[in-house]
Design an enzyme around this catalytic site. Structure first.
Site, PDB file in Angstrom:
ATOM      1  N   ARG A  41      -7.366   3.639 -14.487  1.00 34.84           N
ATOM      2  CA  ARG A  41      -7.375   4.367 -13.211  1.00 34.84           C
ATOM      3  C   ARG A  41      -8.141   5.687 -13.265  1.00 34.84           C
ATOM      4  O   ARG A  41      -8.913   5.982 -12.354  1.00 34.84           O
ATOM      5  CB  ARG A  41      -5.950   4.580 -12.689  1.00 34.84           C
ATOM      6  N   TYR A  53      -1.062  -0.916 -11.948  1.00 29.58           N
ATOM      7  CA  TYR A  53      -2.502  -0.879 -12.200  1.00 29.58           C
ATOM      8  C   TYR A  53      -2.804  -0.232 -13.550  1.00 29.58           C
ATOM      9  O   TYR A  53      -3.787   0.479 -13.717  1.00 29.58           O
ATOM     10  CB  TYR A  53      -3.233  -0.190 -11.025  1.00 29.58           C
ATOM     11  N   GLY A  60       0.773  -1.240   0.000  1.00 32.45           N
ATOM     12  CA  GLY A  60       0.000   0.000   0.000  1.00 32.45           C
ATOM     13  C   GLY A  60       0.798   1.280   0.000  1.00 32.45           C
ATOM     14  O   GLY A  60       0.201   2.363  -0.063  1.00 32.45           O
ATOM     15  N   GLU A  67       4.173  -6.571   1.466  1.00 31.90           N
ATOM     16  CA  GLU A  67       3.657  -6.892   0.124  1.00 31.90           C
ATOM     17  C   GLU A  67       3.523  -5.641  -0.728  1.00 31.90           C
ATOM     18  O   GLU A  67       2.419  -5.291  -1.158  1.00 31.90           O
ATOM     19  CB  GLU A  67       2.268  -7.543   0.253  1.00 31.90           C
ATOM     20  N   PRO A  68       4.624  -4.934  -0.996  1.00 32.26           N
ATOM     21  CA  PRO A  68       4.489  -3.725  -1.817  1.00 32.26           C
ATOM     22  C   PRO A  68       4.184  -4.071  -3.277  1.00 32.26           C
ATOM     23  O   PRO A  68       4.691  -5.057  -3.799  1.00 32.26           O
ATOM     24  CB  PRO A  68       5.868  -3.060  -1.703  1.00 32.26           C
ATOM     25  N   GLY A  69       3.346  -3.264  -3.906  1.00 31.88           N
ATOM     26  CA  GLY A  69       3.046  -3.448  -5.324  1.00 31.88           C
ATOM     27  C   GLY A  69       3.374  -2.159  -6.067  1.00 31.88           C
ATOM     28  O   GLY A  69       4.435  -1.989  -6.670  1.00 31.88           O
ATOM     29  N   ARG A  70       2.452  -1.204  -5.963  1.00 28.42           N
ATOM     30  CA  ARG A  70       2.558   0.079  -6.663  1.00 28.42           C
ATOM     31  C   ARG A  70       3.923   0.754  -6.502  1.00 28.42           C
ATOM     32  O   ARG A  70       4.492   1.265  -7.465  1.00 28.42           O
ATOM     33  CB  ARG A  70       1.484   1.017  -6.099  1.00 28.42           C
ATOM     34  N   TYR A 121     -11.121   5.597 -10.658  1.00 28.99           N
ATOM     35  CA  TYR A 121     -10.941   6.317  -9.385  1.00 28.99           C
ATOM     36  C   TYR A 121     -10.858   7.823  -9.592  1.00 28.99           C
ATOM     37  O   TYR A 121     -10.468   8.532  -8.669  1.00 28.99           O
ATOM     38  CB  TYR A 121      -9.628   5.938  -8.704  1.00 28.99           C
ATOM     39  N   CYS A 140     -16.520   4.421 -26.428  1.00 31.94           N
ATOM     40  CA  CYS A 140     -17.850   5.018 -26.353  1.00 31.94           C
ATOM     41  C   CYS A 140     -18.354   5.054 -24.921  1.00 31.94           C
ATOM     42  O   CYS A 140     -19.268   4.318 -24.549  1.00 31.94           O
ATOM     43  CB  CYS A 140     -18.803   4.224 -27.234  1.00 31.94           C
TER      44      CYS A 140
HETATM   45  C1  LIG Z   1      -3.212  -4.852  -3.630  1.00 28.44           C
HETATM   46  C2  LIG Z   1      -2.572  -5.545  -2.500  1.00 28.44           C
HETATM   47  C3  LIG Z   1      -1.242  -5.270  -2.162  1.00 28.44           C
HETATM   48  C4  LIG Z   1      -0.410  -4.245  -2.873  1.00 28.44           C
HETATM   49  O1  LIG Z   1      -0.907  -2.946  -2.748  1.00 28.44           O
HETATM   50  P1  LIG Z   1      -0.063  -1.721  -3.355  1.00 28.44           P
HETATM   51  O2  LIG Z   1      -0.887  -0.551  -3.009  1.00 28.44           O
HETATM   52  O3  LIG Z   1       0.051  -1.933  -4.811  1.00 28.44           O
HETATM   53  O4  LIG Z   1       1.265  -1.717  -2.679  1.00 28.44           O
HETATM   54  C5  LIG Z   1      -0.677  -5.982  -1.133  1.00 28.44           C
HETATM   55  N1  LIG Z   1      -1.375  -6.926  -0.451  1.00 28.44           N
HETATM   56  C6  LIG Z   1      -2.671  -7.212  -0.742  1.00 28.44           C
HETATM   57  C7  LIG Z   1      -3.374  -8.246   0.033  1.00 28.44           C
HETATM   58  C8  LIG Z   1      -3.304  -6.533  -1.770  1.00 28.44           C
HETATM   59  O5  LIG Z   1      -4.579  -6.811  -2.040  1.00 28.44           O
END
Ligand SMILES: *Cc1c(COP(=O)(O)O)cnc(C)c1O
Length: 432
Positions: free
Chosen positions: A328, A387, A252, A289-292, A332, A359
């Site tokens: 996005r 994303y 997150g 669990e970093p993603g973004r 959002y 459309c």
């Molecule tokens: C989406 C998600 C993440 C990653 O979130 P980011 O905002 O991209 O870092 C980590 N853990 C879980 C369970 C998620 O659903």
């Protein structure tokens, strides 16, 4: 938010993306050349930017009991997964499809955590057979489902309970997941009793506790609030004789889209471990669990202006990328920077709504952006590494974009543009 098109130098918050002699550069290659060579719409990622972000997490993890698990839903392209797998990262997956992607990229199943609010029997079985590190359980009923599937396979399933800490991450409501009203996780009030139930199930092995409070979080405070709640629960649970081996604190961490100043990975991780230390819990094994934050600002979406048109109320730049490529803004109302690949002198600048050809009135990529444009110009939608492609669809029967990874002055096509044949693949006509 500023519309200023950055003159020379690196774009703030976008390492390895810079303006040089009017040209927008991704590492050593110009956006205009890339668009010419590979076509548009085109996702372009800087390898150096991804490696730099990964390196920041790794540096903060050094000498700490911290496991890094990239949340692949942000961008699950094989090349990116390979790059992180080679650096020793584990992964957070939310479906059997994502698990298959990780395994195909050479990821280590023993470093995979499986999250998600509605895992099916088949997905649970796939995760157990692959030998994942942990399944993050989102409800008491899911616990029973896992117990049954593990029993059928004569296995013991490693599980953590995802608890809902009821903290407000102060982000967009669609990406808040740790409020009591959200569909995610097990309410704190039920957690202790659910752990007790879990400990009595013969085919489960309790490993830890898990939280994920939301996305695009730009301060450490909500994380520290969540951590405090988690540590309280850990105490309660362990008082019942159930040992928790790890704390999974989710992902997150936010990025800079406009003028946000999110904490760096180092600041985030330092803050978490300082709090753990202060509570006498510095020895705990932690997963993140970093993603973004790993890929978001490493990627841009290149598109070309198809038509410029004006109505009584304003000006539209219709481009060849759309909400199906980058959802996005439509989903959002997200703001992402838009930079021309090459600057004109600015004398014909107008406030444009940059829109796609789909459309739907929701099909816009940016609104009221001051741009000096000609038809056929190339634009870069910034902060599109996370994303972006992962959410792309074929809406309006639009083939999905190609993806390129830039490495210095080289560019690798890492995903082909879909063809019209791809669009029809798997469909069958009427019988007879
Ligand atoms: C989406 C998600 C993440 C990653 O979130 P980011 O905002 O991209 O870092 C980590 N853990 C879980 C369970 C998620 O659903």
């Amino acid at each position: 938010m500023s519309d200023s098109h950055h003159p020379d130098g690196a774009l703030p918050g976008h390492p390895h993306i810079a303006r040089s002699n009017e040209q927008l550069m991704i590492e050593g290659l110009s956006a205009e050349e890339l668009a010419q060579r590979f076509g548009t719409p085109l996702y372009v990622y800087s390898r150096a930017a991804i490696e730099q972000a990964a390196g920041q997490f790794e540096a903060a993890a050094r000498d700490r009991p911290l496991g890094l698990r990239y949340a692949i839903k942000a961008n699950s392209s094989q090349a990116i997964l390979q790059l992180l797998a080679r650096r020793g990262w584990g992964f957070d997956v939310v479906s059997a499809g994502e698990l298959a992607r990780v395994l195909a990229a050479g990821g280590d199943a023993a470093k995979v955590v499986f999250s998600g609010v509605g895992k099916t029997d088949a997905e649970i079985a796939a995760a157990l057979r692959a030998g994942v590190q942990c399944i993050n359980v989102e409800s008491p009923s899911e616990l029973q489902r896992i117990e049954r599937v593990a029993g059928d396979l004569q296995m013991r399933a490693p599980v953590s309970l995802r608890v809902n800490p009821d903290v407000d991450p102060r982000t967009h409501p669609y990406i808040s997941t740790g409020l009591r009203s959200s569909k995610f996780g097990i309410a704190q009030a039920l957690a202790v009793e659910t752990y007790a139930r879990c400990a009595r199930m013969p085919h489960l092995r309790v490993l830890g506790i898990d939280v994920h409070i939301g996305s695009q979080i730009t301060s450490v405070d909500p994380y520290l609030d969540a951590l405090d709640r988690v540590l309280e629960l850990v105490q309660h649970v362990e008082r019942h004789g159930i040992a928790l081996h790890h704390l999974d604190l989710g992902g997150g961490l936010g990025i800079r889209y406009a003028d946000e100043r999110p904490p760096s990975p180092q600041q985030w991780i330092d803050a978490l471990f300082e709090r753990l230390q202060a509570r006498g819990q510095g020895h705990r094994q932690v997963l993140l669990e970093p993603g973004r934050s790993l890929v978001g600002n490493a990627g841009v979406l290149l598109c070309r202006v198809v038509t410029l048109k004006s109505s009584l109320d304003g000006h539209f730049a219709v481009v060849d990328a759309a909400m199906n490529d980058l959802m996005r803004p439509a989903l959002y109302e997200a703001w992402q920077g838009i930079e021309p690949a090459r600057l004109h002198d600015g004398r014909q600048a107008l406030r444009y709504d940059v829109v796609g050809p789909v459309c739907e009135s929701g099909d816009w990529l940016g609104r009221q952006r001051l741009l000096d444009l000609r038809e056929d110009d190339v634009l870069a939608i910034l902060s599109a590494g996370a994303y972006g492609m992962a959410m792309a669809s074929n809406y309006n029967s639009r083939p999905r974009a190609a993806e390129v990874l830039v490495d210095g002055t080289q560019a690798w096509l890492v995903r082909e543009r879909e063809s019209l044949d791809d669009l029809l693949r798997g469909e069958r006509g009427l019988p007879g």
